[in-house]
Write a protein that holds these residues in place. Structure first.
Motif, mmCIF file in Angstrom:
data_model
loop_
_atom_site.group_PDB
_atom_site.id
_atom_site.type_symbol
_atom_site.label_atom_id
_atom_site.label_comp_id
_atom_site.label_asym_id
_atom_site.label_seq_id
_atom_site.Cartn_x
_atom_site.Cartn_y
_atom_site.Cartn_z
ATOM 1 N N ASP A 1 0.855 -1.304 -0.617
ATOM 2 C CA ASP A 1 -0.203 0.269 -0.445
ATOM 3 C C ASP A 1 0.807 1.411 0.117
ATOM 4 O OD1 ASP A 1 -2.066 -1.563 0.377
ATOM 5 O OD2 ASP A 1 -2.117 -1.463 2.144
ATOM 6 N N PHE A 2 1.914 0.656 0.561
ATOM 7 C CA PHE A 2 2.704 2.801 0.973
ATOM 8 C C PHE A 2 3.189 3.000 -0.806
ATOM 9 C CE2 PHE A 2 6.775 4.399 1.120
ATOM 10 C CZ PHE A 2 6.856 5.577 1.789
ATOM 11 N N MET A 3 3.376 1.840 -1.298
ATOM 12 C CA MET A 3 4.874 1.530 -2.386
ATOM 13 C C MET A 3 3.345 1.869 -3.846
ATOM 14 S SD MET A 3 8.015 1.250 -2.239
ATOM 15 C CE MET A 3 8.530 1.358 -4.265
ATOM 16 N N ILE A 4 2.382 1.710 -3.821
ATOM 17 C CA ILE A 4 1.527 2.140 -4.787
ATOM 18 C C ILE A 4 0.855 2.887 -4.109
ATOM 19 C CG2 ILE A 4 -0.829 1.542 -3.403
ATOM 20 C CD1 ILE A 4 -1.091 -0.272 -5.999
ATOM 21 N N ASP A 5 1.484 3.797 -3.260
ATOM 22 C CA ASP A 5 1.170 5.327 -3.282
ATOM 23 C C ASP A 5 2.819 6.167 -4.370
ATOM 24 O OD1 ASP A 5 -1.049 5.352 -2.517
ATOM 25 O OD2 ASP A 5 -0.542 5.502 -0.069
ATOM 26 N N LYS A 6 3.333 5.374 -3.573
ATOM 27 C CA LYS A 6 4.762 6.742 -4.252
ATOM 28 C C LYS A 6 5.340 5.845 -5.468
ATOM 29 C CE LYS A 6 5.867 7.982 -0.189
ATOM 30 N NZ LYS A 6 6.069 9.121 0.257
ATOM 31 N N TYR B 1 2.426 0.200 -9.841
ATOM 32 C CA TYR B 1 1.689 -0.922 -9.363
ATOM 33 C C TYR B 1 2.512 -2.165 -9.330
ATOM 34 C CZ TYR B 1 -0.937 -5.381 -9.082
ATOM 35 O OH TYR B 1 -1.396 -7.080 -8.438
ATOM 36 N N ASN B 2 3.855 -2.082 -10.563
ATOM 37 C CA ASN B 2 4.783 -3.052 -11.456
ATOM 38 C C ASN B 2 5.289 -2.797 -9.513
ATOM 39 O OD1 ASN B 2 3.124 -4.114 -12.930
ATOM 40 N ND2 ASN B 2 4.285 -2.643 -14.767
ATOM 41 N N VAL B 3 5.908 -1.234 -9.637
ATOM 42 C CA VAL B 3 6.861 -1.873 -8.406
ATOM 43 C C VAL B 3 6.768 -1.962 -7.192
ATOM 44 C CG1 VAL B 3 8.672 0.027 -6.877
ATOM 45 C CG2 VAL B 3 8.398 0.329 -9.399
ATOM 46 N N ALA B 4 5.038 -1.768 -6.853
ATOM 47 C CA ALA B 4 4.291 -2.119 -5.609
ATOM 48 C C ALA B 4 4.568 -3.823 -5.592
ATOM 49 C CB ALA B 4 3.193 -2.035 -5.292
ATOM 50 N N TYR B 5 4.656 -4.272 -6.254
ATOM 51 C CA TYR B 5 4.211 -5.951 -6.425
ATOM 52 C C TYR B 5 5.147 -6.138 -6.643
ATOM 53 C CZ TYR B 5 2.937 -10.144 -8.167
ATOM 54 O OH TYR B 5 1.790 -11.573 -7.942
ATOM 55 N N PHE B 6 6.459 -5.735 -6.900
ATOM 56 C CA PHE B 6 7.637 -6.561 -7.190
ATOM 57 C C PHE B 6 8.181 -5.969 -5.457
ATOM 58 C CE2 PHE B 6 12.751 -5.421 -7.520
ATOM 59 C CZ PHE B 6 12.770 -6.518 -7.873
ATOM 60 N N SER B 7 8.004 -4.644 -4.833
ATOM 61 C CA SER B 7 8.699 -4.534 -3.758
ATOM 62 C C SER B 7 8.046 -5.922 -2.759
ATOM 63 C CB SER B 7 8.243 -3.665 -3.378
ATOM 64 O OG SER B 7 7.175 -2.493 -3.495
ATOM 65 N N SER B 8 7.333 -5.748 -2.482
ATOM 66 C CA SER B 8 6.214 -6.236 -1.577
ATOM 67 C C SER B 8 6.547 -7.779 -2.203
ATOM 68 C CB SER B 8 4.579 -5.921 -1.657
ATOM 69 O OG SER B 8 4.247 -7.374 -2.680
ATOM 70 N N SER B 9 6.025 -8.454 -3.424
ATOM 71 C CA SER B 9 7.157 -9.800 -3.186
ATOM 72 C C SER B 9 8.561 -10.193 -2.806
ATOM 73 C CB SER B 9 7.252 -10.261 -5.029
ATOM 74 O OG SER B 9 8.015 -9.694 -5.583
ATOM 75 N N LEU B 10 9.286 -8.924 -3.048
ATOM 76 C CA LEU B 10 10.924 -8.888 -2.882
ATOM 77 C C LEU B 10 10.913 -9.253 -0.985
ATOM 78 C CD1 LEU B 10 13.591 -9.011 -4.494
ATOM 79 C CD2 LEU B 10 13.676 -6.297 -3.316
ATOM 80 N N ILE B 11 10.125 -8.575 -0.395
ATOM 81 C CA ILE B 11 9.792 -9.359 1.107
ATOM 82 C C ILE B 11 9.593 -9.943 2.063
ATOM 83 C CG2 ILE B 11 8.487 -8.641 3.269
ATOM 84 C CD1 ILE B 11 8.524 -5.974 2.141
#
Lengths: 183, 440
Positions: B46-51, B54-64
């Motif tokens: 949710d934090f990344m999808i504001d910044k 969608y792809n970056v947010a998906y990538f970062s959350s899946s990286l975690i």
């Protein structure tokens, strides 16, 4: 012009990986190394299938080609002499190139004739099935049941044939054993 | 005074008791905060999808999520070898590693440093590319296979509909890598060892697939999360319902991951060690680490397929579910250590006979029986109690089939003179090593 999207980046990285390893299959000298690159090619093709959201076919590709057919090929390569040495001076060089050109021509002709726009993943997604496995299973045991059963009978024949080739003649074997004892 | 002195031996135990209570209290508080780890990943999403997109947010959350799983594997690789060595020492009435750190806990780190310092010897005639790739590449399937493991509710990293097939396909990729490791060493012993291992793994894949097939046919899904949920909704563990599949899966997987009783690949005391004979230093260490990681992966698989995953009689509402999952996984790992400390090795021909003459036919019988039971369960409305009946029937048939196969058919009768590589002899034997300068 190709647009710069995540899908395209992934697609071109996977396809370049697949193509480079596919070319290396023919270029490297050692048969074992070319088999290694062949396995990499199978894995790359599986990645392309995943990109087309054909998950079952991708996993089947990994399971059957990268996992099992490669083992068969490994044992086949093991039984050839000079598997590790220079394999470039083969006498099948010219016929191989000819067959390669013919197959490339056929593939290009197919790709240009066939209209992939009609059957691409976007159109498949409109059909809206959530589970490819379930639909494949229903088709295999419903519409294509005869082909499915025929394929299984063919595999059974292959199995029995392999066993009958490998199986030793029991009496010959015992006779040879007895001769050994006499010596 | 004498009263106080008499208590001194108990003070150590008292301190341990207080520490355990303190740990329980801290664990209780932590379990409230860390009950569902998926909320943290979702918060990052949710934090990344504001910044950004969608792809970056998906990538970062899946990286975690991936980092979480990989750090768990790293922890397992660090602690696992210590646990294994200490437990085997206890079984064999020895002390075990207890010098480095408290209880010898830093022993794995010392081992790793020792392995890294050792020189990596490469045979002069080895195929350098494959020799270097094999120990690295064997790590990839071992880590990829962790992806569809259901750690808890909403905590499956790769929630795909083909979870079992995925794990089966990815783990089958280790077979050619093992062969490459043995072949590229250019050593007869390594080549024979890898042939041995590959033959064993290929034949044990069939009973594994048959046992997984019974799981799939009874639950009607290939998704690991749905299999766990099926078990909890029918309130039975699949390990009790289909005990033969559990046995087949567990035993055959020990062959796949080279654990006792099927660790003929590393039988260095009887015959020469297997495909990794030419590897030294950290490269040999990588093979060992993969074996250890695969043992814990087998624990996770058995847990999610047969032991009801993160459910434990309602305790999953109070303890974080992934803790229950890890506890069951570690329990299976300890069973593996127990087997290693107890059982001797099988010979290769015994292994092959057991796979082809016992496991596969009995698995097929078991599979047909389960298919019939599944049709009965799906066609009956009140399937709640008939499942328990089938569990009893299956256990009885399991015992009966084993007695039948061991006492009446007598697969353990073995005649060594009848076994010969006839096909290889007819076509001229194995000639891979011809033309290369051999080491010996």
């Amino acid at each position: 012009m190709i647009e710069f999207s995540t899908y395209n980046v992934i697609f071109f990285s996977i396809s370049s990986f697949t193509l480079i390893s596919a070319i290396s299959v023919g270029l490297v000298n050692s048969l074992m190394r070319s088999l290694f690159f062949l396995i990499l090619t199978f894995i790359g093709v599986a990645g392309l299938f995943i990109l087309l959201s054909a998950d079952f076919i991708a996993i089947a590709q990994l399971l059957i080609y990268a996992g099992s057919i490669s083992i068969l090929l490994l044992f086949a390569v093991m039984l050839t002499p000079e598997s590790s040495t220079n394999n470039g001076n083969s006498k099948y060089f010219l016929p191989g190139i000819l067959i390669g050109i013919i197959f490339t021509y056929l593939m290009v002709a197919l790709v240009t004739i066939f209209q992939f726009n009609q059957l691409s993943g976007i159109h498949l997604k409109k059909l809206d099935f959530d589970n490819t496995i379930a639909s494949i299973g229903e088709l295999l045991l419903g519409k294509y049941i005869i082909a499915f059963e025929l394929a299984s009978i063919l595999l059974l024949f292959a199995l029995i044939g392999a066993i009958s080739i490998v199986r030793s003649n029991e009496s010959d074997f015992l006779i040879s054993l007895n001769n050994k004892d006499k010596k | 005074m004498s009263l106080i002195f008499s208590f001194i031996p108990y003070i150590k135990r008292l301190i341990v008791l207080i520490l355990i209570l303190f740990g329980l209290a801290v664990g209780f508080i932590l379990s409230k905060a860390l009950f569902d780890l998926s909320i943290y990943s979702n918060a990052v999403f949710d934090f990344m999808i504001d910044k950004s997109s969608y792809n970056v947010a998906y990538f970062s959350s899946s990286l975690i999520g991936a980092l979480g799983i990989i750090s768990f594997i790293g922890l397992v690789l660090l602690v696992g070898s210590w646990v294994e060595r200490r437990m085997i020492a206890k079984f064999q009435i020895r002390v075990g590693p207890n010098r480095v750190g408290i209880f010898g806990l830093l022993q794995p780190i010392a081992d790793a440093i020792k392995l890294m310092q050792k020189e990596v010897l490469v045979p002069a005639v080895a195929d350098k590319l494959l020799f270097f790739i094999a120990p690295v590449a064997i790590f990839i399937p071992a880590i990829l296979a962790w992806a569809p493991i259901p750690w808890g509710p909403n905590m499956t990293y790769l929630n795909i509909n083909i979870g079992i097939l995925y794990i089966f396909a990815v783990s089958s990729l280790t077979v050619p890598i093992i062969f490459f490791a043995g072949w590229s060493s250019m050593n007869h012993y390594a080549l024979l060892g890898s042939m041995r291992t590959v033959a064993m793994m290929v034949s044990y894949e069939i009973p594994i697939s048959l046992s997984l097939l019974s799981v799939v046919i009874i639950t009607g899904t290939l998704n690991l999360t749905e299999i766990v949920l099926w078990q909890s909704s029918n309130s039975i563990w699949l390990g009790l319902l289909i005990p033969f599949s559990l046995f087949t899966f567990f035993f055959s997987s020990t062959a796949e991951i080279n654990r006792t009783p099927n660790d003929i690949a590393e039988a260095e005391s009887e015959i020469v060690a297997g495909y990794h004979i030419e590897y030294s230093g950290m490269k040999a260490g990588l093979f060992m680490a993969v074996e250890l990681g695969n043992a814990v992966l087998l624990g996770a698989l058995v847990t999610s397929l047969f032991l009801n995953g993160w459910f434990l009689f309602g305790l999953e509402n109070y303890i974080p579910p992934y803790i229950i999952f890890i506890a069951k996984t570690v329990a299976i790992y300890i069973v593996l250590i127990w087997l290693r400390a107890t059982l001797p090795r099988f010979r290769l021909d015994q292994l092959m006979n057991f796979a082809w003459k016992m496991l596969i036919p009995v698995s097929i019988i078991n599979f047909f029986m389960i298919a019939i039971e599944t049709t009965i369960i799906t066609n009956l409305d009140s399937s709640k109690y008939i499942i328990y009946l089938f569990a009893i029937i299956n256990i009885a048939v399991f015992v009966g089939l084993i007695i039948l196969w061991s006492k009446i058919f007598k697969i353990d009768k073995f005649s060594p003179e009848k076994i010969a590589p006839i096909f290889a002899q007819k076509i001229g034997g194995i000639k891979a090593m011809e033309g290369t300068k051999s080491v010996d």
